[in-house]
Design an enzyme around this catalytic site. Structure first.
Site, PDB file in Angstrom:
ATOM      1  CB  VAL A  64      -6.386  -5.453  -9.529  1.00 12.78           C
ATOM      2  CG1 VAL A  64      -8.309  -6.009  -8.989  1.00 12.78           C
ATOM      3  CG2 VAL A  64      -6.389  -6.030 -11.646  1.00 12.78           C
ATOM      4  CD  GLN A  74      -7.288  19.723 -10.693  1.00 13.52           C
ATOM      5  OE1 GLN A  74      -7.714  20.552 -11.279  1.00 13.52           O
ATOM      6  NE2 GLN A  74      -5.991  19.352 -10.648  1.00 13.52           N
ATOM      7  CE  LYS A 117      -8.383  13.116 -11.533  1.00 10.21           C
ATOM      8  NZ  LYS A 117      -7.530  12.361 -10.689  1.00 10.21           N
ATOM      9  CG  ASP A 150      -2.458  12.762  -7.200  1.00  9.45           C
ATOM     10  OD1 ASP A 150      -2.713  13.009  -8.401  1.00  9.45           O
ATOM     11  OD2 ASP A 150      -2.315  12.856  -6.141  1.00  9.45           O
ATOM     12  CB  THR A 198       1.764  17.799 -10.598  1.00  4.11           C
ATOM     13  OG1 THR A 198       0.997  16.788 -10.764  1.00  4.11           O
ATOM     14  CG2 THR A 198       1.880  18.949 -11.508  1.00  4.11           C
ATOM     15  CB  THR A 199       4.323  18.418  -6.271  1.00  2.00           C
ATOM     16  OG1 THR A 199       3.261  17.727  -5.603  1.00  2.00           O
ATOM     17  CG2 THR A 199       3.654  19.610  -6.728  1.00  2.00           C
ATOM     18  CE  LYS A 243      -2.466   2.881  -6.113  1.00  2.00           C
ATOM     19  NZ  LYS A 243      -1.391   4.022  -5.386  1.00  2.00           N
ATOM     20  N   GLY A 256      -1.199  15.551 -12.436  1.00  2.00           N
ATOM     21  CA  GLY A 256      -0.663  14.748 -12.891  1.00  2.00           C
ATOM     22  C   GLY A 256      -1.342  13.274 -13.390  1.00  2.00           C
ATOM     23  CG  HIS A 257      -4.697  12.657 -15.030  1.00  2.00           C
ATOM     24  ND1 HIS A 257      -5.817  13.528 -15.788  1.00  2.00           N
ATOM     25  CD2 HIS A 257      -4.463  13.683 -14.165  1.00  2.00           C
ATOM     26  CE1 HIS A 257      -6.685  14.231 -15.059  1.00  2.00           C
ATOM     27  NE2 HIS A 257      -5.550  14.292 -13.900  1.00  2.00           N
ATOM     28  CB  THR A 258      -0.184   7.865 -13.973  1.00  2.00           C
ATOM     29  OG1 THR A 258       0.641   9.037 -13.054  1.00  2.00           O
ATOM     30  CG2 THR A 258       1.606   7.267 -14.323  1.00  2.00           C
ATOM     31  CG  ASP A 313      -2.850  -3.346  -7.268  1.00  2.00           C
ATOM     32  OD1 ASP A 313      -4.023  -2.148  -7.491  1.00  2.00           O
ATOM     33  OD2 ASP A 313      -2.075  -3.000  -7.269  1.00  2.00           O
TER      34      ASP A 313
HETATM   35  P1  GDP Z   1      -4.494  10.608 -11.281  1.00  2.00           P
HETATM   36  O1  GDP Z   1      -4.421  11.790 -10.858  1.00  2.00           O
HETATM   37  O2  GDP Z   1      -6.484  10.358 -10.912  1.00  2.00           O
HETATM   38  O3  GDP Z   1      -4.506   9.791 -12.280  1.00  2.00           O
HETATM   39  O4  GDP Z   1      -4.095   9.795 -10.392  1.00  2.00           O
HETATM   40  P2  GDP Z   1      -2.398   9.883 -10.770  1.00  2.00           P
HETATM   41  O5  GDP Z   1      -2.323   9.098 -12.120  1.00  2.00           O
HETATM   42  O6  GDP Z   1      -1.989  10.923 -10.302  1.00  2.00           O
HETATM   43  O7  GDP Z   1      -1.980   8.796  -9.721  1.00  2.00           O
HETATM   44  C1  GDP Z   1      -2.586   7.145  -9.659  1.00  2.00           C
HETATM   45  C2  GDP Z   1      -1.311   6.478  -9.773  1.00  2.00           C
HETATM   46  O8  GDP Z   1      -1.405   5.554  -9.084  1.00  2.00           O
HETATM   47  C3  GDP Z   1      -0.931   5.993 -10.577  1.00  2.00           C
HETATM   48  O9  GDP Z   1       0.661   6.031 -10.275  1.00  2.00           O
HETATM   49  C4  GDP Z   1      -1.390   4.701 -11.576  1.00  2.00           C
HETATM   50  O10 GDP Z   1      -0.099   4.658 -12.351  1.00  2.00           O
HETATM   51  C5  GDP Z   1      -0.956   3.979 -10.751  1.00  2.00           C
HETATM   52  N1  GDP Z   1      -2.119   3.199 -10.448  1.00  2.00           N
HETATM   53  C6  GDP Z   1      -3.674   3.975 -10.994  1.00  2.00           C
HETATM   54  N2  GDP Z   1      -4.705   2.694 -11.697  1.00  2.00           N
HETATM   55  C7  GDP Z   1      -4.260   1.674 -10.316  1.00  2.00           C
HETATM   56  C8  GDP Z   1      -4.280   0.390  -9.712  1.00  2.00           C
HETATM   57  O11 GDP Z   1      -5.033  -0.262  -9.572  1.00  2.00           O
HETATM   58  N3  GDP Z   1      -3.488  -0.481  -8.950  1.00  2.00           N
HETATM   59  C9  GDP Z   1      -1.531   0.104  -9.013  1.00  2.00           C
HETATM   60  N4  GDP Z   1      -1.146  -0.435  -8.153  1.00  2.00           N
HETATM   61  N5  GDP Z   1      -2.003   1.930  -9.064  1.00  2.00           N
HETATM   62  C10 GDP Z   1      -2.906   2.455  -9.326  1.00  2.00           C
HETATM   63  P1  IMO Z   2      -5.413  15.143 -10.253  1.00  2.00           P
HETATM   64  O1  IMO Z   2      -5.942  15.930 -11.372  1.00  2.00           O
HETATM   65  C1  IMO Z   2      -4.029  15.452  -5.705  1.00  2.00           C
HETATM   66  C2  IMO Z   2      -3.973  19.661  -4.714  1.00  2.00           C
HETATM   67  C3  IMO Z   2      -3.543  21.375  -4.610  1.00  2.00           C
HETATM   68  C4  IMO Z   2      -3.377  21.352  -3.173  1.00  2.00           C
HETATM   69  C5  IMO Z   2      -5.035  22.168  -4.135  1.00  2.00           C
HETATM   70  C6  IMO Z   2      -5.145  23.391  -4.469  1.00  2.00           C
HETATM   71  O2  IMO Z   2      -3.350  14.655 -10.784  1.00  2.00           O
HETATM   72  O3  IMO Z   2      -6.156  14.383  -9.180  1.00  2.00           O
HETATM   73  P2  IMO Z   2      -3.479  23.942  -7.071  1.00  2.00           P
HETATM   74  O4  IMO Z   2      -2.086  24.103  -7.557  1.00  2.00           O
HETATM   75  O5  IMO Z   2      -4.916  23.078  -7.725  1.00  2.00           O
HETATM   76  O6  IMO Z   2      -3.825  25.809  -6.292  1.00  2.00           O
HETATM   77  O7  IMO Z   2      -3.706  22.704  -5.487  1.00  2.00           O
HETATM   78  O8  IMO Z   2      -5.035  21.536  -5.066  1.00  2.00           O
HETATM   79  N1  IMO Z   2      -4.328  19.573  -6.126  1.00  2.00           N
HETATM   80  C7  IMO Z   2      -4.116  18.245  -6.277  1.00  2.00           C
HETATM   81  N2  IMO Z   2      -4.151  17.220  -5.517  1.00  2.00           N
HETATM   82  N3  IMO Z   2      -4.024  15.982  -7.793  1.00  2.00           N
HETATM   83  C8  IMO Z   2      -4.200  17.007  -8.453  1.00  2.00           C
HETATM   84  O9  IMO Z   2      -4.953  16.623  -9.532  1.00  2.00           O
HETATM   85  C9  IMO Z   2      -4.044  18.161  -7.951  1.00  2.00           C
HETATM   86  N4  IMO Z   2      -4.437  19.220  -8.009  1.00  2.00           N
HETATM   87  C10 IMO Z   2      -4.516  20.242  -7.114  1.00  2.00           C
HETATM   88  O10 IMO Z   2      -1.648  19.345  -3.770  1.00  2.00           O
HETATM   89  O11 IMO Z   2      -4.132  20.664  -1.856  1.00  2.00           O
HETATM   90 MG    MG Z   3      -2.810  13.044 -10.540  1.00  2.00          MG
END
Ligand code: GDP
Ligand code: IMO
Ligand code: MG
Length: 429
Positions: free
Chosen positions: A418, A224, A16, A13, A304-305, A335, A40-42, A337
């Site tokens: 940011v 991850q 990426k 998270d 995701t959850t 992040k 879960g990639h946003t 900001d």
């Molecule tokens: P990933 O799994 O690494 O792709 O990250 P996630 O999408 O699970 O979580 C990152 C969250 O931070 C998402 O809601 C993004 O939209 C948000 N995000 C990413 N970069 C920034 C940033 O620079 N600032 C803020 N405020 N949010 C960000």
């Molecule tokens: P992204 O790509 C954050 C964590 C789970 C748990 C452990 C094992 O969005 O960064 P699993 O379901 O893979 O067997 O769970 O790994 N986990 C993540 N935490 N971001 C993820 O993916 C994750 N994928 C798995 O919360 O601790």
């Molecule tokens: Mg994620």
């Protein structure tokens, strides 16, 4: 040389998806190589917020082909759902835009049920998985009894394998106090999905090497993060795949000579969802400020959850380790900001473990659990940096923070984020 690896530097998270979306603008192919729909990639494009679980972020660029590599575990039912959701948002996901490796493994209903059973059986020691069946699917892969995506092309053989898999899983599921699966229903759901996915399946190793040979640019989108890597993370509180650089090569089937950059993505503070050690974890007001209330989609609640993420100060020990494991050529910090408004900010520069100061995470879980962060305190900034677009827009203390992180993990930081939107990036050089 045409391949860039994008790797999460912490516990997932890190942002990426958002960084992949930026780099995808210069790529011809964007490929996922590990994990499954635990990710879960946003990505934000204009008014639309996409939450991608299996499909690479490159799908949002019309000239990019997306690839699901052999290193992934794919739930076919959930993939069809995701294709439909993205298409409903106006993005075509046709077989000329998405290629699924015939060697990727399938997550079946049996794996999802076994994930729940395993977590239940662990009780207080539960890993806090995403309950997507990831661990059991990789277990069957390495136990040489999994089902590969190529089998989606042969419905009869697939039905038979699914049926037997459910029968094998049911005693464990029942022993954990959960309802047994109906093998017929389980098989039917997957077969319906198989019919949709058949045209997408290809030999990805051949596909990707052909594209690389012709000079096309391939972005490998990690899921991850380094500390969730089954080898390099804080085992057993990890996922069951290799999100780090080595996993990209194994998970797609191409050689290291094509790789020209390894981009780490780190969040400007630490978060973790699920169990396991987190030396800089905070509680109370500070944690709540970093997490946010949940009102904004970027607040620290799982994509995701939906679980609230644990939050803490930035841990340079983890970033330094991630840079070592994957050989980062640069780090993108996201992040920033969110750090506006803190009087002071702390960064863990080392740990104290059993009376010794260490600059890398210890290699045993027990020691990592005992590690006490050694902090350096930096002045914060009050300005809103979300409108910054160039270096000169950033306050001196923000630049100081970025510079210090780069020094501590010995990797250059050329770009920071940011905000979640496409243009909320600052290129520093
Ligand atoms: P990933 O799994 O690494 O792709 O990250 P996630 O999408 O699970 O979580 C990152 C969250 O931070 C998402 O809601 C993004 O939209 C948000 N995000 C990413 N970069 C920034 C940033 O620079 N600032 C803020 N405020 N949010 C960000
Ligand atoms: P992204 O790509 C954050 C964590 C789970 C748990 C452990 C094992 O969005 O960064 P699993 O379901 O893979 O067997 O769970 O790994 N986990 C993540 N935490 N971001 C993820 O993916 C994750 N994928 C798995 O919360 O601790
Ligand atoms: Mg994620």
């Amino acid at each position: 040389m045409p391949a860039t690896l994008l790797i999460g530097a912490q516990w997932g998270d890190e942002g990426k998806g958002r960084v992949a979306d930026w780099l995808a603008a210069d790529a011809n192919v964007v490929a996922r190589y590990a994990g499954g729909d635990n990710a879960g990639h946003t990505v934000v494009v204009g008014q639309k917020v996409f939450k991608l679980h299996l499909i690479p972020s490159g799908i949002l660029h019309s000239s990019v082909t997306c690839v699901l590599g052999n290193g992934m575990v794919i739930n076919p039912v959930n993939l069809v759902r995701e294709i439909d959701e993205i298409e409903a948002m106006g993005v075509p996901v046709t077989p000329d835009r998405l290629v699924i490796s015939s060697r990727a493994h399938l997550i079946t209903p049996a794996h999802v049920a076994l994930d729940a059973a395993s977590e239940k059986a662990r009780g207080a020691d539960a890993i806090g998985t995403t309950l997507r069946g990831i661990g059991p699917a990789y277990l069957d892969k390495t136990g040489r009894q999994g089902i590969r995506a190529g089998s989606l092309r042969n419905e009869e053989e697939l039905a038979d394998m699914l049926y037997r898999m459910v029968e094998r899983a049911n005693p464990t599921v029942v022993a954990a106090g959960l309802a047994p699966l109906d093998p017929q229903k389980a098989a039917l759901d997957v077969i319906v999905a198989a019919r949709r996915l058949q045209p997408y399946i290809k030999d990805v190793t051949e596909y990707i090497n052909t594209r690389l040979k012709t000079g096309d640019r391939v972005l490998c989108e990690g899921a991850q993060g380094t500390m969730l890597d089954v080898d390099h993370g804080d085992y057993p509180f990890v996922t069951s795949s290799s999100p780090t650089a080595g996993g990209a090569l194994t998970g797609l089937g191409f050689g290291p000579r094509y790789v020209d950059s390894v981009v780490g993505v780190g969040k400007a503070f630490s978060t973790r969802v699920g169990s396991g050690p987190m030396p800089t974890e905070l509680s109370g007001d500070l944690a709540s400020r970093l997490r946010g209330t949940g009102e904004n989609f970027w607040d620290e609640f799982g994509t995701t959850t939906g679980r609230p993420r644990r939050c803490g100060w930035l841990d340079a020990v983890i970033l330094r380790y991630a840079a070592r494991v994957s050989g980062f050529t640069e780090l993108v910090l996201t992040k920033l900001d969110v750090l506006s408004g803190f009087d002071e900010l702390k960064i863990a520069t080392s740990y104290r473990v059993d009376g010794h100061e260490v600059s890398m995470p210890p290699d045993t879980l027990a020691q990592l659990e005992r590690a006490e962060p050694v902090y350096e305190t930096l002045p914060g900034w009050s300005e809103d940096v979300s409108r910054a677009r160039q270096r000169s827009d950033l306050p001196t203390n923000t630049l100081r923070y970025i510079q210090r992180v780069a020094e501590l993990c010995e990797v250059p930081i050329n770009t920071v984020s940011v905000g979640p939107e496409r243009d909320q990036l600052v290129h520093l050089s």
